[in-house]
Design a protein around this motif. Structure first.
Motif, PDB file in Angstrom:
ATOM      1  N   GLY A 110      40.244 -15.127 -29.347  1.00 38.74           N
ATOM      2  CA  GLY A 110      40.609 -16.360 -30.054  1.00 38.74           C
ATOM      3  C   GLY A 110      42.104 -16.545 -30.136  1.00 38.74           C
ATOM      4  O   GLY A 110      42.647 -17.599 -29.766  1.00 38.74           O
ATOM      5  N   ILE A 111      42.809 -15.508 -30.592  1.00 39.32           N
ATOM      6  CA  ILE A 111      44.267 -15.608 -30.773  1.00 39.32           C
ATOM      7  C   ILE A 111      44.950 -15.937 -29.442  1.00 39.32           C
ATOM      8  O   ILE A 111      45.875 -16.761 -29.382  1.00 39.32           O
ATOM      9  N   ALA A 112      44.480 -15.295 -28.376  1.00 40.58           N
ATOM     10  CA  ALA A 112      45.146 -15.428 -27.067  1.00 40.58           C
ATOM     11  C   ALA A 112      45.146 -16.871 -26.556  1.00 40.58           C
ATOM     12  O   ALA A 112      45.968 -17.237 -25.722  1.00 40.58           O
ATOM     13  N   ARG A 113      44.205 -17.685 -27.061  1.00 39.40           N
ATOM     14  CA  ARG A 113      44.127 -19.092 -26.634  1.00 39.40           C
ATOM     15  C   ARG A 113      45.112 -19.985 -27.359  1.00 39.40           C
ATOM     16  O   ARG A 113      45.289 -21.153 -26.962  1.00 39.40           O
ATOM     17  N   VAL A 114      45.652 -19.517 -28.473  1.00 42.76           N
ATOM     18  CA  VAL A 114      46.416 -20.395 -29.367  1.00 42.76           C
ATOM     19  C   VAL A 114      47.715 -20.860 -28.701  1.00 42.76           C
ATOM     20  O   VAL A 114      48.531 -20.038 -28.277  1.00 42.76           O
ATOM     21  N   ARG A 115      47.873 -22.168 -28.585  1.00 43.96           N
ATOM     22  CA  ARG A 115      49.125 -22.792 -28.166  1.00 43.96           C
ATOM     23  C   ARG A 115      48.999 -24.300 -28.392  1.00 43.96           C
ATOM     24  O   ARG A 115      47.880 -24.805 -28.491  1.00 43.96           O
ATOM     25  N   PRO A 116      50.110 -25.030 -28.460  1.00 45.50           N
ATOM     26  CA  PRO A 116      50.011 -26.471 -28.694  1.00 45.50           C
ATOM     27  C   PRO A 116      49.161 -27.138 -27.618  1.00 45.50           C
ATOM     28  O   PRO A 116      49.245 -26.774 -26.438  1.00 45.50           O
ATOM     29  N   GLY A 117      48.327 -28.081 -28.033  1.00 46.67           N
ATOM     30  CA  GLY A 117      47.480 -28.828 -27.096  1.00 46.67           C
ATOM     31  C   GLY A 117      46.083 -28.272 -26.975  1.00 46.67           C
ATOM     32  O   GLY A 117      45.161 -28.988 -26.575  1.00 46.67           O
ATOM     33  N   VAL A 118      45.910 -26.983 -27.296  1.00 52.39           N
ATOM     34  CA  VAL A 118      44.576 -26.372 -27.278  1.00 52.39           C
ATOM     35  C   VAL A 118      43.785 -26.890 -28.469  1.00 52.39           C
ATOM     36  O   VAL A 118      44.353 -27.222 -29.514  1.00 52.39           O
ATOM     37  N   GLN A 119      42.465 -27.017 -28.313  1.00 53.31           N
ATOM     38  CA  GLN A 119      41.623 -27.502 -29.411  1.00 53.31           C
ATOM     39  C   GLN A 119      40.879 -26.345 -30.078  1.00 53.31           C
ATOM     40  O   GLN A 119      40.603 -25.313 -29.442  1.00 53.31           O
ATOM     41  N   LEU A 120      40.526 -26.545 -31.357  1.00 57.08           N
ATOM     42  CA  LEU A 120      39.857 -25.475 -32.100  1.00 57.08           C
ATOM     43  C   LEU A 120      38.544 -25.060 -31.439  1.00 57.08           C
ATOM     44  O   LEU A 120      38.180 -23.889 -31.480  1.00 57.08           O
ATOM     45  N   GLY A 121      37.846 -25.999 -30.811  1.00 57.31           N
ATOM     46  CA  GLY A 121      36.600 -25.659 -30.111  1.00 57.31           C
ATOM     47  C   GLY A 121      36.825 -24.690 -28.950  1.00 57.31           C
ATOM     48  O   GLY A 121      35.932 -23.901 -28.611  1.00 57.31           O
ATOM     49  N   ASP A 122      38.010 -24.746 -28.346  1.00 57.92           N
ATOM     50  CA  ASP A 122      38.346 -23.814 -27.258  1.00 57.92           C
ATOM     51  C   ASP A 122      38.436 -22.390 -27.801  1.00 57.92           C
ATOM     52  O   ASP A 122      38.011 -21.420 -27.147  1.00 57.92           O
ATOM     53  N   ILE A 123      39.006 -22.270 -28.999  1.00 58.68           N
ATOM     54  CA  ILE A 123      39.164 -20.953 -29.633  1.00 58.68           C
ATOM     55  C   ILE A 123      37.802 -20.403 -30.042  1.00 58.68           C
ATOM     56  O   ILE A 123      37.458 -19.257 -29.743  1.00 58.68           O
ATOM     57  N   GLY A 124      37.010 -21.267 -30.730  1.00 60.70           N
ATOM     58  CA  GLY A 124      35.679 -20.835 -31.161  1.00 60.70           C
ATOM     59  C   GLY A 124      34.818 -20.410 -29.993  1.00 60.70           C
ATOM     60  O   GLY A 124      34.108 -19.393 -30.047  1.00 60.70           O
ATOM     61  N   CYS A 125      34.906 -21.161 -28.911  1.00 60.96           N
ATOM     62  CA  CYS A 125      34.100 -20.858 -27.727  1.00 60.96           C
ATOM     63  C   CYS A 125      34.474 -19.508 -27.132  1.00 60.96           C
ATOM     64  O   CYS A 125      33.603 -18.726 -26.739  1.00 60.96           O
TER      65      CYS A 125
END
Ligand code: MF3
Ligand code: CO
Ligand code: CO
Length: 270
Positions: free
Chosen positions: A140-155
């Motif tokens: 989850g953390i590794a996905r975090v950056r501007p423009g990414v959506q919360l659903g991307d992290i949850g997935c």
């Protein structure tokens, strides 16, 4: 949904609170051995926060709508306890796994982090669940950056958990954090790519997946706080408070004893 990014001054205070929360875990780590009670762990942490750090333990008397005030300064969730385990007089024994969840307030800002601990020697299955859950948090953390959506992290979190035959608890989630303990947005640990809030530089929130070895369903105990797995399977959780930066993320809940990030996380962003 409006989620205001933090100012530079607010972020500076969040960094301090985050480090202090993590340092409570560092301090208590050598005490987590067979024979200690979760109440002992609570007392050791409480005294360190109040007397040494001069931080406020955020859980103590915390009372969200519909809840009775939380009676202790930390959460200790043992074996099949998913989260919000209330410290008590039961002794930990070799083979137990325990999540210790610390939230401090310093200078008006919150830092929130938890780790899993092995009491003595863990079983192969318990160690595996704790490691999978740690990797879930980091996917989850590794996905975090501007423009990414919360659903991307949850997935990303859900995919890793289910790929390993584990399940994601749905009823509790990560959360925005700052002057308030729990603020917008809700950070679900499951989801669909391309859905949900779009991240912006300066947002601060937690990622804190609760992963069960068995089925995802949970049950609440009569104390009004403790959450357990319905099938009594083991549950694990790890938590960091993170900041969205221009080029990715910063983990705010870091200290000398913070476990290393997994190899799949390309390069340190902070
Ligand atoms: N620290 C938990 C979290 O990560 C919340 C605990 S609420 C309490 O959000 F009242 F149980 F402490
Ligand atoms: Co949290
Ligand atoms: Co927490």
């Amino acid at each position: 949904m409006s989620v205001a990014p933090k100012t530079a001054d607010e972020i500076a205070k969040m960094r301090v609170a985050g480090r202090l929360a993590s340092e409570v875990l560092d301090f208590v780590t050598p005490h987590i051995k067979p024979g200690i009670t979760t109440e002992d762990i609570d007392r050791i942490c409480h005294e360190y926060m109040v007397n040494v750090q001069q931080t406020i333990p955020a859980p103590l008397n915390y009372a969200p709508p519909g809840y009775t005030p939380y009676p202790k300064s930390i959460c200790t969730s043992v074996n099949h306890v998913v989260c919000h385990g209330v410290p008590g007089d039961k002794k930990l024994k070799s083979g137990d796994i325990v999540n210790v969840d610390i939230t401090v307030i310093k200078d008006g800002f919150h830092g929130d982090t938890s780790r899993m601990f092995y009491v003595g020697q863990p079983s192969v299955q318990a160690r595996r669940l704790c490691e999978i859950t740690y990797d879930c948090m980091w996917h989850g953390i590794a996905r975090v950056r501007p423009g990414v959506q919360l659903g991307d992290i949850g997935c990303a979190i859900q995919r890793h958990a289910e790929e390993k035959g584990c399940s994601v608890v749905r009823e509790f989630c990560g959360h925005g954090i700052g002057r308030k303990f729990h603020e917008e947005p809700q950070v679900l640990h499951y989801g669909r790519p391309g859905t949900g809030l779009t991240l912006m530089d300066g947002m601060t929130f937690t990622i804190e997946p609760m992963i069960n070895a068995g089925r995802a369903e949970i049950r609440g105990l009569a104390d009004g706080w403790t959450i357990v797995t319905k099938d009594h399977s083991l549950s694990a959780q790890w938590e960091h408070t993170v900041l969205v930066t221009a080029d990715g993320f910063d983990v705010l809940t870091v200290s000398a004893g913070t476990p290393a990030r997994p190899d799949f996380v390309a390069r340190p962003h902070g």
